[in-house]
Structures are given as structure tokens and as C-alpha cells.
Design a protein around this motif. Sequence first.
Motif, PDB file in Angstrom:
ATOM      1  N   ASP A   1       0.818  -1.219   0.000  1.00  0.00           N
ATOM      2  CA  ASP A   1       0.000   0.000   0.000  1.00  0.00           C
ATOM      3  C   ASP A   1       0.850   1.267   0.000  1.00  0.00           C
ATOM      4  O   ASP A   1       0.327   2.375   0.126  1.00  0.00           O
ATOM      5  CB  ASP A   1      -0.985   0.010   1.171  1.00  0.00           C
ATOM      6  N   SER A   2       2.184   1.099  -0.209  1.00  0.00           N
ATOM      7  CA  SER A   2       3.055   2.269  -0.310  1.00  0.00           C
ATOM      8  C   SER A   2       3.000   2.887  -1.714  1.00  0.00           C
ATOM      9  O   SER A   2       3.516   3.985  -1.923  1.00  0.00           O
ATOM     10  CB  SER A   2       4.504   1.871   0.000  1.00  0.00           C
ATOM     11  N   ILE A   3       2.395   2.226  -2.658  1.00  0.00           N
ATOM     12  CA  ILE A   3       2.364   2.716  -4.035  1.00  0.00           C
ATOM     13  C   ILE A   3       1.465   3.943  -4.156  1.00  0.00           C
ATOM     14  O   ILE A   3       0.641   4.214  -3.286  1.00  0.00           O
ATOM     15  CB  ILE A   3       1.875   1.618  -5.004  1.00  0.00           C
ATOM     16  N   ASP A   4       1.613   4.667  -5.267  1.00  0.00           N
ATOM     17  CA  ASP A   4       0.844   5.897  -5.501  1.00  0.00           C
ATOM     18  C   ASP A   4      -0.529   5.590  -6.083  1.00  0.00           C
ATOM     19  O   ASP A   4      -0.914   6.101  -7.143  1.00  0.00           O
ATOM     20  CB  ASP A   4       1.616   6.821  -6.450  1.00  0.00           C
ATOM     21  N   ALA A   5      -1.233   4.717  -5.425  1.00  0.00           N
ATOM     22  CA  ALA A   5      -2.600   4.369  -5.835  1.00  0.00           C
ATOM     23  C   ALA A   5      -3.258   3.633  -4.676  1.00  0.00           C
ATOM     24  O   ALA A   5      -2.579   3.101  -3.792  1.00  0.00           O
ATOM     25  CB  ALA A   5      -2.597   3.488  -7.085  1.00  0.00           C
TER      26      ALA A   5
ATOM     27  N   ASP B   1      -7.845  -0.554  -5.630  1.00  0.00           N
ATOM     28  CA  ASP B   1      -8.006  -0.178  -7.040  1.00  0.00           C
ATOM     29  C   ASP B   1      -6.913  -0.795  -7.902  1.00  0.00           C
ATOM     30  O   ASP B   1      -7.168  -1.245  -9.035  1.00  0.00           O
ATOM     31  CB  ASP B   1      -7.970   1.349  -7.193  1.00  0.00           C
ATOM     32  N   PHE B   2      -5.685  -0.849  -7.361  1.00  0.00           N
ATOM     33  CA  PHE B   2      -4.583  -1.410  -8.142  1.00  0.00           C
ATOM     34  C   PHE B   2      -4.743  -2.917  -8.298  1.00  0.00           C
ATOM     35  O   PHE B   2      -4.451  -3.470  -9.367  1.00  0.00           O
ATOM     36  CB  PHE B   2      -3.243  -1.082  -7.476  1.00  0.00           C
ATOM     37  N   CYS B   3      -5.218  -3.590  -7.258  1.00  0.00           N
ATOM     38  CA  CYS B   3      -5.481  -5.031  -7.364  1.00  0.00           C
ATOM     39  C   CYS B   3      -6.523  -5.299  -8.452  1.00  0.00           C
ATOM     40  O   CYS B   3      -6.398  -6.247  -9.234  1.00  0.00           O
ATOM     41  CB  CYS B   3      -5.980  -5.583  -6.027  1.00  0.00           C
TER      42      CYS B   3
ATOM     43  N   ILE C   1      -0.760 -10.962  -3.697  1.00  0.00           N
ATOM     44  CA  ILE C   1      -0.686 -10.837  -2.238  1.00  0.00           C
ATOM     45  C   ILE C   1      -0.595  -9.352  -1.898  1.00  0.00           C
ATOM     46  O   ILE C   1       0.324  -8.659  -2.350  1.00  0.00           O
ATOM     47  CB  ILE C   1       0.527 -11.582  -1.671  1.00  0.00           C
ATOM     48  N   ALA C   2      -1.558  -8.867  -1.131  1.00  0.00           N
ATOM     49  CA  ALA C   2      -1.578  -7.463  -0.730  1.00  0.00           C
ATOM     50  C   ALA C   2      -0.870  -7.296   0.611  1.00  0.00           C
ATOM     51  O   ALA C   2      -1.106  -8.070   1.549  1.00  0.00           O
ATOM     52  CB  ALA C   2      -3.016  -6.972  -0.634  1.00  0.00           C
ATOM     53  N   LEU C   3       0.017  -6.286   0.680  1.00  0.00           N
ATOM     54  CA  LEU C   3       0.709  -5.956   1.929  1.00  0.00           C
ATOM     55  C   LEU C   3       0.241  -4.591   2.399  1.00  0.00           C
ATOM     56  O   LEU C   3       0.151  -3.649   1.606  1.00  0.00           O
ATOM     57  CB  LEU C   3       2.226  -5.912   1.709  1.00  0.00           C
TER      58      LEU C   3
ATOM     59  N   LEU D   1     -11.815  -5.369   1.652  1.00  0.00           N
ATOM     60  CA  LEU D   1     -11.853  -4.574   0.428  1.00  0.00           C
ATOM     61  C   LEU D   1     -10.796  -5.050  -0.563  1.00  0.00           C
ATOM     62  O   LEU D   1     -11.061  -5.186  -1.761  1.00  0.00           O
ATOM     63  CB  LEU D   1     -11.639  -3.095   0.758  1.00  0.00           C
ATOM     64  N   ALA D   2      -9.576  -5.308  -0.060  1.00  0.00           N
ATOM     65  CA  ALA D   2      -8.498  -5.773  -0.943  1.00  0.00           C
ATOM     66  C   ALA D   2      -8.817  -7.146  -1.537  1.00  0.00           C
ATOM     67  O   ALA D   2      -8.617  -7.385  -2.733  1.00  0.00           O
ATOM     68  CB  ALA D   2      -7.178  -5.822  -0.177  1.00  0.00           C
ATOM     69  N   LEU D   3      -9.346  -8.032  -0.710  1.00  0.00           N
ATOM     70  CA  LEU D   3      -9.677  -9.374  -1.187  1.00  0.00           C
ATOM     71  C   LEU D   3     -10.828  -9.331  -2.176  1.00  0.00           C
ATOM     72  O   LEU D   3     -10.832 -10.055  -3.182  1.00  0.00           O
ATOM     73  CB  LEU D   3     -10.012 -10.285  -0.005  1.00  0.00           C
TER      74      LEU D   3
END
Length: 427
Positions: free
Chosen positions: A54-58, A62-64, A79-81, A92-94
Motif C-alpha cells: 500500500d506504499s504505491i501511488d494508488a 483499485d490497483f489489485c 498478495i496485498a501488503l 476490500l483488498a480481497l
Amino acid sequence: MLSKILIIDKRKELPAKYKKNIEDADTSVYITGEIKSALSEIQKTEPDLIIVSDSIDAKLSDFCMSIRNLTCNTRPVIIALSKSADSSDKILALDSGADDFLSEPVNIEEFKTRIKAHLRRDIELNLDTKTLLPNKKVVYKTLKRILNSEHPHAVLLISIERLEEYRSVYSEVAADKLIQTFVAITRSAVEPDDFIGQLNDTNFIIITNIYKAEKLAAFLTFAFDTVVPKFYSQADAKRGYMLLKSERQAGMRANFAAIHIGGILGNYENMQSENAILERLISTKKMANTPYGSNYAIDRIKLTGESVYKEENLINSIYIKEPDEALALLLRTTLELQGYDVTENINEDDEQQPNILIIDSGEDLNGLEICKTIKANSNFTNSKIIVTTSFHDKSAVLDAGADLYLPKPYELTELIQWIEYLKKHTD
């Protein structure tokens, strides 16, 4: 081939730590912090597993979802961190496409174990049930990586020829055992870093080192021809061919199963897709086509001493030798109406010969001698011979070299069906 993992993380130390812990002899890891380069890498190499932070600029969810919407041969594991441990963020991520969610800081041993479990499951889901080889989707994904690799690779396309005829005589179970034996031979010949995949029941792909590809092809053709007679009955092994029977009295000669191999040695210029590689492999493999035994062609023609490669025959040309003038006229008219080019004259010295030859054996069996002469002529390597005869000795006709024994009288519809069958297996 290596499993490929992509880490998408803007930070410096943590992604490097993750890479150090999960990269090994079977897994390569690539790190990027930029969304644009991450999406480009996914499209080019189709990673098996993606770790996104989740350090990315998005927004992570939404990115997943964006990754899930990309067109890929096989769906990557995501795999979401996140620094968050909130259950709503996990859900939400899943829901957005992630397969797993880990809250940081992670237990590194658990992290490694989860990744191995996901990769193992991904591999198992994409194996053929009979051979346990990677399926067509994985083959296409691996070929895609070859196009974007900095290192040259050799690719071999291997086809098991005449398996359909073998299956019709010896059963589905026997054909499966023949395929599994071929796979066992192949597995014994390749090295751990080579890739073996399966396009379908009869077509396989090997990706290997360019320096050992030809030796590998030579070994596979030799080993297969050595073991394949053991899959036939004593009568067939002694005769040297199978005998295919129809509902009527016709019988067709069918040569033993063999493998034909086409290969490319790291030369992929002007190839824009996986299909382009396969098309070139198929074209190369055609140069290895021989009616008897296994053979290979890799970047240049290498053929056994039994026959010489010729240009493709006249696809719609049929030669007729029929002493009964009325029947000969009927055959010519009927076949010409079917779109065939019919001739009653051939020059045995011509390199290009008709696909199908229909020869009457004659009362003095002179037609069988003609059959033997034609079979001994390398210009007729790809021609199929139908012997029509009132001499009802199937073995004698087929031993003379005929591909099909068709006793008289016969129906024209039956003859045309056999012509179509033989033409299909000549092309």
C-alpha cells in the motif's frame, strides 16, 4: 523454468528484505516502485505471483482490480501488503482481486511459507491430468517470457505422429501409456532449469539451452523409436506396421507412431507474439516430416538417411491406374467433380508427385510390383497408395507397400472417404 515474482513497493529496505528471503534457485524476484513500470512488466512477462504494497501511488484495492483486468495467459496470484490490520481494509483488498492479505510487520517465515503455498497451488492448477506437465496456458506464458528475455533460448516443438491410428487399434488406455512413456523419456533427458509443457495430447514444448537443443532432439528421436515397438503386438512388430480395419473388408496400412521435432535456436527477430514462435516451429517441424520413424529439424534440415525432404506435393492431384475403361472414366469424372486434378500418367523421375495413387492390382498382380517400385522411389515419399483388387489377400497387398487395401467391388462414396482420410494424413 523459474517461477517469477514481482514486488511492487516504493520503499527501499523492506522489498529488498523480502526479495532476499524468497528468492532461490527456483524463483526469481523483480522489484519496482513505479505503477507504470509494474503494469508494463506484468504485460511483458506475466509473473506467477505479485506482491503489492500500500506504499504505491494508488489505492491498494483499485490497483489489485487493475491487475485483475489485464489480459494474461494465466491469472497471477496477488498478495496485498498493508500497514493496516483493519478487517475492512482486508475485505476490500480481497474483494478487489487479491488472493491474500498480510498486515505488516510480517513474520518472515510465515511470509515465505504462504508464498510457497500459493506458487505450489498455482502450478498444480495448471497441470495436465494425464502427464502432469504444464498446460497450454503456461506454455504460452513461458513463450511470452522468451520474447522478452535478454538470454537466448532454444525452443523445441515435438509432435507424436500417428497416435490417432494407434489409439483406434490399441485403445485409449494404451495411447495414454504411450504418451506417458514419451513424457518419462523426455523428463529423463532434460535438466532442472529446462521447461517442458504440453499444448495438447500430441504436441509438446521444450525450452532449453541453445547449445544442447540438437543433442536433445537427437536423443529423443532415437529413444522413442527404440521403445515404441514394445507398444505393438508381436504380429504388428513382425509385420512392421499396423493394420487398420473398416466396417467392410478394406484394410489400411498404418506406420508405427513416431515423433517429429522442429526447433528454433534463440533467433526471434520479427516475432511479436507467442503465436509467431509457434508458427515458425510448425514450419520448421514440417521439414522433419517422414513417413517412417522419428526425425527432427532445427534451423537447418537434418533428416534420416531413409528419405529426403521434398517440396509439398500437389495437394489435389490423384493418379489412377485402372484397366477397366468404364470404371476409369467413372473414377475420373467423379473425382474431378470433387475438385481433384486426376491424371493417368506419371513420370517416376519427377520430384513432385501426386498425393494419392489408385492402382488396380491386375489379374497378373502386376499392380503389386508397381506398388513396390513406387514405394522404393524417394520421389514418392509423401504419396499414399490405394490398391484396388479382386485378389483378396490383404497381407500380400499391404506388404507390397500399399497404404490401403480396397477389395473390389467397392462403393465410390467409400473410396472418396478413404481418399479424404489419406489426404488429411498426407498434408
